[in-house]
Motif scaffolding. Structure first.
Motif, mmCIF file in Angstrom:
data_model
loop_
_atom_site.group_PDB
_atom_site.id
_atom_site.type_symbol
_atom_site.label_atom_id
_atom_site.label_comp_id
_atom_site.label_asym_id
_atom_site.label_seq_id
_atom_site.Cartn_x
_atom_site.Cartn_y
_atom_site.Cartn_z
ATOM 1 N N GLN A 61 32.820 -22.848 -31.004
ATOM 2 C CA GLN A 61 32.432 -24.196 -30.571
ATOM 3 C C GLN A 61 30.954 -24.363 -30.874
ATOM 4 O OE1 GLN A 61 33.680 -25.427 -26.649
ATOM 5 N NE2 GLN A 61 31.850 -26.673 -26.384
ATOM 6 N N VAL A 62 30.626 -25.267 -31.783
ATOM 7 C CA VAL A 62 29.239 -25.328 -32.247
ATOM 8 C C VAL A 62 28.378 -26.238 -31.393
ATOM 9 C CG1 VAL A 62 29.919 -24.826 -34.614
ATOM 10 C CG2 VAL A 62 29.624 -27.197 -33.906
ATOM 11 N N ALA A 90 24.194 -38.820 -36.800
ATOM 12 C CA ALA A 90 23.628 -39.795 -37.735
ATOM 13 C C ALA A 90 24.176 -41.200 -37.475
ATOM 14 C CB ALA A 90 23.934 -39.370 -39.173
ATOM 15 N N GLY A 91 25.014 -41.344 -36.452
ATOM 16 C CA GLY A 91 25.558 -42.658 -36.126
ATOM 17 C C GLY A 91 26.720 -43.084 -37.008
ATOM 18 N N GLU A 92 27.240 -42.172 -37.816
ATOM 19 C CA GLU A 92 28.336 -42.528 -38.725
ATOM 20 C C GLU A 92 29.699 -42.493 -38.027
ATOM 21 O OE1 GLU A 92 28.158 -39.994 -42.203
ATOM 22 O OE2 GLU A 92 25.977 -40.091 -42.210
ATOM 23 N N LEU A 93 29.781 -41.753 -36.899
ATOM 24 C CA LEU A 93 31.031 -41.622 -36.151
ATOM 25 C C LEU A 93 30.753 -41.867 -34.670
ATOM 26 C CD1 LEU A 93 32.794 -38.322 -37.349
ATOM 27 C CD2 LEU A 93 33.582 -40.663 -37.735
ATOM 28 N N GLU A 103 29.808 -30.510 -39.683
ATOM 29 C CA GLU A 103 29.693 -31.753 -40.443
ATOM 30 C C GLU A 103 30.028 -32.966 -39.566
ATOM 31 O OE1 GLU A 103 28.490 -32.619 -43.096
ATOM 32 O OE2 GLU A 103 29.394 -34.574 -43.562
ATOM 33 N N THR A 104 31.058 -32.835 -38.728
ATOM 34 C CA THR A 104 31.448 -33.950 -37.862
ATOM 35 C C THR A 104 30.345 -34.266 -36.858
ATOM 36 O OG1 THR A 104 33.759 -33.293 -38.092
ATOM 37 C CG2 THR A 104 33.235 -34.774 -36.278
ATOM 38 N N ILE A 105 29.724 -33.221 -36.336
ATOM 39 C CA ILE A 105 28.653 -33.436 -35.362
ATOM 40 C C ILE A 105 27.430 -34.042 -36.050
ATOM 41 C CG2 ILE A 105 27.040 -32.207 -33.846
ATOM 42 C CD1 ILE A 105 29.519 -30.333 -33.230
ATOM 43 N N PHE A 141 37.276 -24.827 -40.426
ATOM 44 C CA PHE A 141 37.197 -25.448 -39.107
ATOM 45 C C PHE A 141 35.747 -25.477 -38.613
ATOM 46 C CE2 PHE A 141 37.464 -25.039 -34.376
ATOM 47 C CZ PHE A 141 37.895 -26.320 -34.138
ATOM 48 N N THR A 142 35.039 -24.341 -38.762
ATOM 49 C CA THR A 142 33.647 -24.284 -38.327
ATOM 50 C C THR A 142 32.790 -25.264 -39.128
ATOM 51 O OG1 THR A 142 33.907 -21.957 -37.729
ATOM 52 C CG2 THR A 142 31.671 -22.761 -37.995
ATOM 53 N N ALA A 143 32.953 -25.241 -40.444
ATOM 54 C CA ALA A 143 32.166 -26.136 -41.297
ATOM 55 C C ALA A 143 32.463 -27.595 -40.949
ATOM 56 C CB ALA A 143 32.488 -25.868 -42.764
ATOM 57 N N MET A 144 33.720 -27.875 -40.670
ATOM 58 C CA MET A 144 34.127 -29.238 -40.351
ATOM 59 C C MET A 144 33.503 -29.708 -39.029
ATOM 60 S SD MET A 144 36.447 -30.754 -38.112
ATOM 61 C CE MET A 144 37.375 -32.283 -38.057
#
Lengths: 343, 343
Positions: free
Chosen positions: A238-239, A272-275, A265-267, A259-262
């Motif tokens: 859990q990053v 960055a306000g993209e999600l 990237e998601t965080i 999964f870790t890389a994802m």
């Protein structure tokens, strides 16, 4: 001393409460593993004298009913049904267990309410639950559960934060009201003997049974587990504390790396306000959807989820369930007898 | 049955090899903890009948010599010196141990070479090392080590990937040539009894001794450990396989949160081309520099590193070392005697 089947008197004595609760010849439960713990493996474990447990997972009530029925056609010995507390149709699933006269309901993935425990017992079933700490164990006993399982972080699949050895020290000396079964990282009978000595009524194993001859898991899935060492079975990472992820222990492969890389990237995209938060959290949560099925059923050992406990290093070959059980019990009995010789 | 000091014959029998190797009255080692395992605590453990181990950490040879001398002034019982294999002055440190006639050298943080083992034994010292797996244990025995410690991931501080219960199952049944001590997550004598039954020659505990009355750790550090539950002692998270971080188990606090956030941010900057690889890796590696000292010595429990094992939930109060040892041994003896009654 009979080394082939030394069901020593001490082993029988220490497992008595466990065997009585389960109604099985031996106090060894099969861990409920989604896609793996189905009719064939569950019946094989119970037929061999252990206690098989069906994994309901995300099955519908109708599918569960059919699976219970199909298991009954394969064994007349006792077996249990594992229900995930967060299942949206939990009450309907409990009702099916009552209607079909299931002997043992095991609640997992959370704590059942007093009403749910009472509901499950309405048809005469014994109820077992997982207890993550001694205080919770006491509360569960007060609401009527008949047995407890303490499962340490060594286990495969979704895991808690505390190791088996620590849970055993914290729970076994103070919880004597109901039989307590120990799970997580068990692959050798020496450990079973040790937990019995500490007060356990029996043990639960998953990973070794996943590789049994009777397991429907894909041959490539079993091969991957047989090749693996304990250190290969690691929890997902859990990053970010903001994105709660229940850790899953599985063999490291491309899937766990992605999964870790994802997550990272998601965080990054969230920051960055993209999600939006919900969107990001959902993306992380859903990553593994289908991944276990890909590995277990389709045999995709690169991208699927090779869920396995740290006991995976002790899985050396595909063995019939009866042989696995006999090995474990002989090792446990021998360990207990060695102690006699030492005194 | 004497419940106050039941040094049962069985406990004495099972720990015989361990006691003979250590030269101590009991086969209980104190884990070497930087800033904590210094002259006072080490002497207290040895004086109480256990086996204290000085943590050399990053000490210079002169500082180590002074610490050995100061410990000798406080106890005439056997104690050991823990040397970190990656210490840049390892050979000089070994030489000091030889010159000063240290009885036991414990190599940690990696594997010593055959020459280093031989060097340490030149002054008559017994050599102990940590073994992360059975195959490595066999290799270490061949190069001359006299005893092994298997330390599971439940331990505090820098940890390996495999849990104590799994290491015990994998190593104890097959490594009988030298005494093997079990460490990681031990806080109750029941566990000591269980590992002895599985073939261990003794056990090593760190966290419980860190909170001993004789420990020089800051009172706020001890209070934080006493308040904590097992689930609060978590390994630091490695967010990217490209940036190797040896996990450290410590109580969750602002420091551990900031460490995770800092890793994510550093990797983001590396990916954005703002940092070189070396620069980023170094920033991550150095984050904790001084953090343990801040917690242990200065008592900064918010930002310092509260290194602790999962046994931390079993630390209930500040007790004198002799009382901790007596409790553990009484619990272990009782567990072994209970088995007699069961047979």
């Amino acid at each position: 001393m009979d080394l082939v089947a030394p069901r020593s008197a001490r082993l029988r004595h220490l497992t008595r409460r466990g065997r009585e609760l389960l109604g099985s010849e031996e106090a060894i439960l099969g861990g409920a593993m989604t896609w793996v713990s189905e009719r064939q493996l569950v019946a094989a474990i119970s037929n061999a004298g252990g206690f098989g447990v069906l994994a309901c997972g995300s099955m519908s009530p109708d599918l569960l009913s059919a699976e219970i029925e199909a298991t009954r056609q394969r064994t007349d010995r006792p077996f249990g049904v594992n229900l995930i507390v967060m299942h949206p149709e939990l009450d309907a699933l409990i009702e099916r267990c009552v209607e079909q006269g299931v002997g043992h309901v095991v609640f997992a993935g959370g704590l059942p309410t007093k009403d749910q425990v009472a509901h499950a017992k309405r048809g005469g079933a014994k109820v077992l639950t997982f207890a993550p700490a001694a205080a919770v164990a006491k509360r569960l006993i007060r609401i009527g559960v008949d047995g407890l399982i303490i499962e340490g972080a060594e286990a495969g699949g979704h895991i808690g934060p505390v190791s088996t050895s620590v849970l055993a020290q914290e729970v076994l000396p103070v919880v004597r009201e109901v039989p307590v079964f120990v799970a997580g990282g068990i692959g050798h009978g020496e450990a079973i003997a040790a937990y019995l000595q500490m007060g356990a009524a029996g043990c639960q194993l998953g990973t070794r049974f996943a590789c049994a001859a009777e397991s429907v898991a894909h041959p490539r899935f079993k091969e991957a587990l047989i090749r693996a060492q304990a250190r290969d079975a690691q929890p997902t990472v859990q990053v970010d504390p903001a994105f709660k992820v229940i850790p899953v222990r599985a063999l490291l492969n491309k899937g766990t790396q992605r999964f870790t890389a994802m997550q990272v990237e998601t965080i990054r995209r969230f920051r960055a306000g993209e999600l939006g938060f919900e969107e990001a959290a959902l993306a992380i949560e859903h990553f593994w959807a289908g991944a276990l099925r890909r590995a277990v059923v389709d045999g995709d050992v690169e991208n699927g989820s090779l869920m396995a406990g740290q006991s995976v290093g002790m899985v050396k070959s595909v063995q019939p369930v009866a042989e696995i059980l006999a090995d474990l019990l002989a090792q446990a009995a021998l360990a207990l007898e060695r102690l006699d010789l030492a005194s």
